[in-house]
Each structure stands twice: as structure tokens, then as C-alpha cells.
Design a protein around this motif. Structure first.
Motif, PDB file in Angstrom:
ATOM      1  N   THR A  56     -20.562 -28.061  29.398  1.00 53.95           N
ATOM      2  CA  THR A  56     -20.190 -27.469  28.118  1.00 53.95           C
ATOM      3  C   THR A  56     -20.729 -28.252  26.927  1.00 53.95           C
ATOM      4  OG1 THR A  56     -18.044 -28.601  28.146  1.00 53.95           O
ATOM      5  CG2 THR A  56     -18.116 -26.351  29.011  1.00 53.95           C
ATOM      6  N   VAL A  57     -20.829 -29.564  27.071  1.00 52.17           N
ATOM      7  CA  VAL A  57     -21.299 -30.391  25.960  1.00 52.17           C
ATOM      8  C   VAL A  57     -22.816 -30.584  26.006  1.00 52.17           C
ATOM      9  CG1 VAL A  57     -21.066 -32.693  24.916  1.00 52.17           C
ATOM     10  CG2 VAL A  57     -19.070 -31.532  25.777  1.00 52.17           C
ATOM     11  N   GLY A  58     -23.403 -30.359  27.160  1.00 54.53           N
ATOM     12  CA  GLY A  58     -24.840 -30.525  27.293  1.00 54.53           C
ATOM     13  C   GLY A  58     -25.260 -31.918  27.698  1.00 54.53           C
ATOM     14  N   ILE A  59     -24.399 -32.626  28.390  1.00 55.85           N
ATOM     15  CA  ILE A  59     -24.749 -33.967  28.863  1.00 55.85           C
ATOM     16  C   ILE A  59     -25.633 -33.817  30.095  1.00 55.85           C
ATOM     17  CG2 ILE A  59     -23.839 -36.100  29.854  1.00 55.85           C
ATOM     18  CD1 ILE A  59     -21.363 -35.752  28.134  1.00 55.85           C
ATOM     19  N   PRO A  60     -26.806 -34.448  30.083  1.00 61.43           N
ATOM     20  CA  PRO A  60     -27.703 -34.331  31.242  1.00 61.43           C
ATOM     21  C   PRO A  60     -27.200 -35.166  32.414  1.00 61.43           C
ATOM     22  CG  PRO A  60     -28.634 -35.823  29.634  1.00 61.43           C
ATOM     23  CD  PRO A  60     -27.382 -35.254  29.015  1.00 61.43           C
ATOM     24  N   PHE A  61     -27.611 -34.782  33.603  1.00 60.50           N
ATOM     25  CA  PHE A  61     -27.207 -35.512  34.796  1.00 60.50           C
ATOM     26  C   PHE A  61     -28.207 -36.631  35.089  1.00 60.50           C
ATOM     27  CE2 PHE A  61     -24.627 -31.788  35.308  1.00 60.50           C
ATOM     28  CZ  PHE A  61     -23.467 -32.300  35.867  1.00 60.50           C
ATOM     29  N   THR A  62     -28.113 -37.686  34.272  1.00 61.51           N
ATOM     30  CA  THR A  62     -28.925 -38.875  34.496  1.00 61.51           C
ATOM     31  C   THR A  62     -28.173 -39.798  35.447  1.00 61.51           C
ATOM     32  OG1 THR A  62     -27.934 -40.026  32.620  1.00 61.51           O
ATOM     33  CG2 THR A  62     -29.919 -38.716  32.173  1.00 61.51           C
ATOM     34  N   ALA A  63     -28.834 -40.850  35.890  1.00 61.13           N
ATOM     35  CA  ALA A  63     -28.195 -41.787  36.815  1.00 61.13           C
ATOM     36  C   ALA A  63     -26.936 -42.400  36.194  1.00 61.13           C
ATOM     37  CB  ALA A  63     -29.180 -42.870  37.225  1.00 61.13           C
ATOM     38  N   MET A  64     -27.021 -42.787  34.940  1.00 61.67           N
ATOM     39  CA  MET A  64     -25.862 -43.411  34.293  1.00 61.67           C
ATOM     40  C   MET A  64     -24.715 -42.426  34.120  1.00 61.67           C
ATOM     41  SD  MET A  64     -24.361 -45.986  33.238  1.00 61.67           S
ATOM     42  CE  MET A  64     -25.442 -47.331  32.917  1.00 61.67           C
ATOM     43  N   ASN A  65     -25.013 -41.182  33.776  1.00 59.26           N
ATOM     44  CA  ASN A  65     -23.952 -40.188  33.613  1.00 59.26           C
ATOM     45  C   ASN A  65     -23.319 -39.817  34.952  1.00 59.26           C
ATOM     46  OD1 ASN A  65     -24.070 -40.079  30.825  1.00 59.26           O
ATOM     47  ND2 ASN A  65     -25.654 -38.523  30.841  1.00 59.26           N
ATOM     48  N   ILE A  66     -24.085 -39.865  36.023  1.00 55.92           N
ATOM     49  CA  ILE A  66     -23.507 -39.619  37.348  1.00 55.92           C
ATOM     50  C   ILE A  66     -22.580 -40.769  37.740  1.00 55.92           C
ATOM     51  CG2 ILE A  66     -24.067 -39.394  39.813  1.00 55.92           C
ATOM     52  CD1 ILE A  66     -26.540 -37.786  38.910  1.00 55.92           C
ATOM     53  N   VAL A  67     -22.955 -41.993  37.372  1.00 56.65           N
ATOM     54  CA  VAL A  67     -22.067 -43.139  37.620  1.00 56.65           C
ATOM     55  C   VAL A  67     -20.762 -42.947  36.851  1.00 56.65           C
ATOM     56  CG1 VAL A  67     -21.762 -45.617  37.219  1.00 56.65           C
ATOM     57  CG2 VAL A  67     -23.904 -44.760  38.178  1.00 56.65           C
ATOM     58  N   TRP A  68     -20.846 -42.510  35.588  1.00 54.50           N
ATOM     59  CA  TRP A  68     -19.649 -42.235  34.794  1.00 54.50           C
ATOM     60  C   TRP A  68     -18.802 -41.145  35.463  1.00 54.50           C
ATOM     61  CZ3 TRP A  68     -17.334 -44.762  30.983  1.00 54.50           C
ATOM     62  CH2 TRP A  68     -18.068 -45.625  30.184  1.00 54.50           C
ATOM     63  N   LEU A  69     -19.457 -40.126  35.981  1.00 52.90           N
ATOM     64  CA  LEU A  69     -18.752 -39.034  36.648  1.00 52.90           C
ATOM     65  C   LEU A  69     -17.973 -39.557  37.854  1.00 52.90           C
ATOM     66  CD1 LEU A  69     -19.978 -35.509  37.268  1.00 52.90           C
ATOM     67  CD2 LEU A  69     -19.219 -36.782  39.226  1.00 52.90           C
ATOM     68  N   LEU A  70     -18.605 -40.392  38.658  1.00 56.80           N
ATOM     69  CA  LEU A  70     -17.936 -40.945  39.840  1.00 56.80           C
ATOM     70  C   LEU A  70     -16.808 -41.897  39.450  1.00 56.80           C
ATOM     71  CD1 LEU A  70     -21.049 -41.528  42.115  1.00 56.80           C
ATOM     72  CD2 LEU A  70     -19.364 -39.669  42.227  1.00 56.80           C
ATOM     73  N   LEU A  71     -17.022 -42.679  38.391  1.00 56.35           N
ATOM     74  CA  LEU A  71     -15.950 -43.556  37.910  1.00 56.35           C
ATOM     75  C   LEU A  71     -14.764 -42.751  37.380  1.00 56.35           C
ATOM     76  CD1 LEU A  71     -17.926 -46.398  36.106  1.00 56.35           C
ATOM     77  CD2 LEU A  71     -16.582 -46.582  38.204  1.00 56.35           C
ATOM     78  N   GLU A  72     -15.063 -41.652  36.700  1.00 57.62           N
ATOM     79  CA  GLU A  72     -13.991 -40.774  36.203  1.00 57.62           C
ATOM     80  C   GLU A  72     -13.179 -40.234  37.373  1.00 57.62           C
ATOM     81  OE1 GLU A  72     -11.698 -39.317  33.422  1.00 57.62           O
ATOM     82  OE2 GLU A  72     -13.680 -39.793  32.641  1.00 57.62           O
ATOM     83  N   ALA A  73     -13.873 -39.755  38.412  1.00 55.77           N
ATOM     84  CA  ALA A  73     -13.181 -39.222  39.586  1.00 55.77           C
ATOM     85  C   ALA A  73     -12.344 -40.304  40.256  1.00 55.77           C
ATOM     86  CB  ALA A  73     -14.184 -38.632  40.562  1.00 55.77           C
ATOM     87  N   LEU A  74     -12.885 -41.513  40.360  1.00 55.38           N
ATOM     88  CA  LEU A  74     -12.140 -42.618  40.967  1.00 55.38           C
ATOM     89  C   LEU A  74     -10.889 -42.944  40.164  1.00 55.38           C
ATOM     90  CD1 LEU A  74     -11.965 -44.884  43.106  1.00 55.38           C
ATOM     91  CD2 LEU A  74     -13.308 -46.295  41.529  1.00 55.38           C
ATOM     92  N   CYS A  75     -11.003 -42.972  38.851  1.00 54.12           N
ATOM     93  CA  CYS A  75      -9.837 -43.268  38.006  1.00 54.12           C
ATOM     94  C   CYS A  75      -8.794 -42.157  38.081  1.00 54.12           C
ATOM     95  CB  CYS A  75     -10.275 -43.504  36.568  1.00 54.12           C
ATOM     96  SG  CYS A  75     -11.155 -45.057  36.351  1.00 54.12           S
ATOM     97  N   VAL A  76      -9.227 -40.914  38.188  1.00 61.37           N
ATOM     98  CA  VAL A  76      -8.275 -39.806  38.341  1.00 61.37           C
ATOM     99  C   VAL A  76      -7.545 -39.933  39.677  1.00 61.37           C
ATOM    100  CG1 VAL A  76      -8.048 -37.300  38.567  1.00 61.37           C
ATOM    101  CG2 VAL A  76      -9.512 -38.247  36.801  1.00 61.37           C
ATOM    102  N   VAL A  77      -8.267 -40.319  40.725  1.00 62.01           N
ATOM    103  CA  VAL A  77      -7.639 -40.521  42.034  1.00 62.01           C
ATOM    104  C   VAL A  77      -6.616 -41.652  41.965  1.00 62.01           C
ATOM    105  CG1 VAL A  77      -8.048 -41.325  44.391  1.00 62.01           C
ATOM    106  CG2 VAL A  77      -9.505 -39.568  43.410  1.00 62.01           C
ATOM    107  N   ILE A  78      -6.982 -42.755  41.332  1.00 57.34           N
ATOM    108  CA  ILE A  78      -6.048 -43.884  41.198  1.00 57.34           C
ATOM    109  C   ILE A  78      -4.834 -43.452  40.384  1.00 57.34           C
ATOM    110  CG2 ILE A  78      -5.737 -46.161  40.164  1.00 57.34           C
ATOM    111  CD1 ILE A  78      -8.693 -46.702  40.928  1.00 57.34           C
ATOM    112  N   GLY A  79      -5.060 -42.722  39.310  1.00 56.30           N
ATOM    113  CA  GLY A  79      -3.948 -42.236  38.495  1.00 56.30           C
ATOM    114  C   GLY A  79      -3.059 -41.261  39.233  1.00 56.30           C
TER     115      GLY A  79
END
Length: 108
Positions: A65-88
Motif C-alpha cells: 500500500t505504501v510502495g515499499i520495494p522488497f529489497t534485502a533490508m526491507n525483507i529483513v525488517w519484514l521478518l523482524l516484524e513477524a518475529l516481534c509479533v510472534v513474541i508479543g
């Protein structure tokens, strides 16, 4: 790279709160559904699965929706977000209540 839209720490925090809320609702829905079907499943496993799915899909929806490209760094952020949601998702009302009960029982 100049002008590229990336995930920021502020957006990460907002997404974590929003996706954590959705995860809580999804976990309770799945637990109620499984109890009606008389299936025995560990609630922590349900929370982990729901948290991972919602964390990944929710962040991907934000990226699209925001137009963020799927670069290596953004994929790392995506996985970290998922990990933090799981921990939460492991810090829920029922877990907190069981800890309080065990503390009160040990005080007797």
C-alpha cells in the motif's frame, strides 16, 4: 537509492502494535473455534502460528500500500516484524493471569 521508501523504526512500532492487536483477536477466534470443534491444541502454538501469519501478511500489505520495494533490508525488517509479533503473541491475558495465579498460590 536516494528517495527510496524504507521501513522506519516508528512505522515498525506502529505496525507492531496494530498487528499485535489483530493477532490477539485471531488467536481468541481460533481458540474458540477449536474448542467448539472439541480439538485439543496448545494455545501457545496457535499464538505462534497466528502471529507469524499476521506479522508477515500484515507487513506485506503495508509494503504494497505504501510502495515499499522488497529489497534485502526491507525483507529483513519484514521478518523482524513477524518475529516481534510472534513474541508479543506469547504475552497474552491468559498467560498473565496464570502467572498471577501461580504467584498467589506460592504466597500461601
Amino acid at each position: 537509492m536516494k528517495g527510496e521508501v524504507i521501513m522506519t523504526v516508528g512505522v515498525f512500532g506502529v505496525l507492531l502494535i496494530a498487528l499485535g492487536g489483530f493477532t490477539t483477536i485471531a488467536v481468541e477466534f481460533v481458540k474458540n473455534l477449536l474448542s467448539k470443534l472439541e480439538k485439543k491444541v496448545d494455545p501457545q502454538i496457535v499464538a505462534i502460528i497466528c502471529g507469524a501469519i499476521i506479522g508477515i501478511i500484515g507487513t506485506m500489505i503495508y509494503y504494497f500500500t505504501v510502495g515499499i520495494p522488497f529489497t534485502a533490508m526491507n525483507i529483513v525488517w519484514l521478518l523482524l516484524e513477524a518475529l516481534c509479533v510472534v513474541i508479543g503473541s506469547q504475552v497474552g491475558y491468559d498467560k498473565l493471569w496464570s502467572v498471577i495465579k501461580s504467584i498467589l498460590e506460592n504466597m500461601k
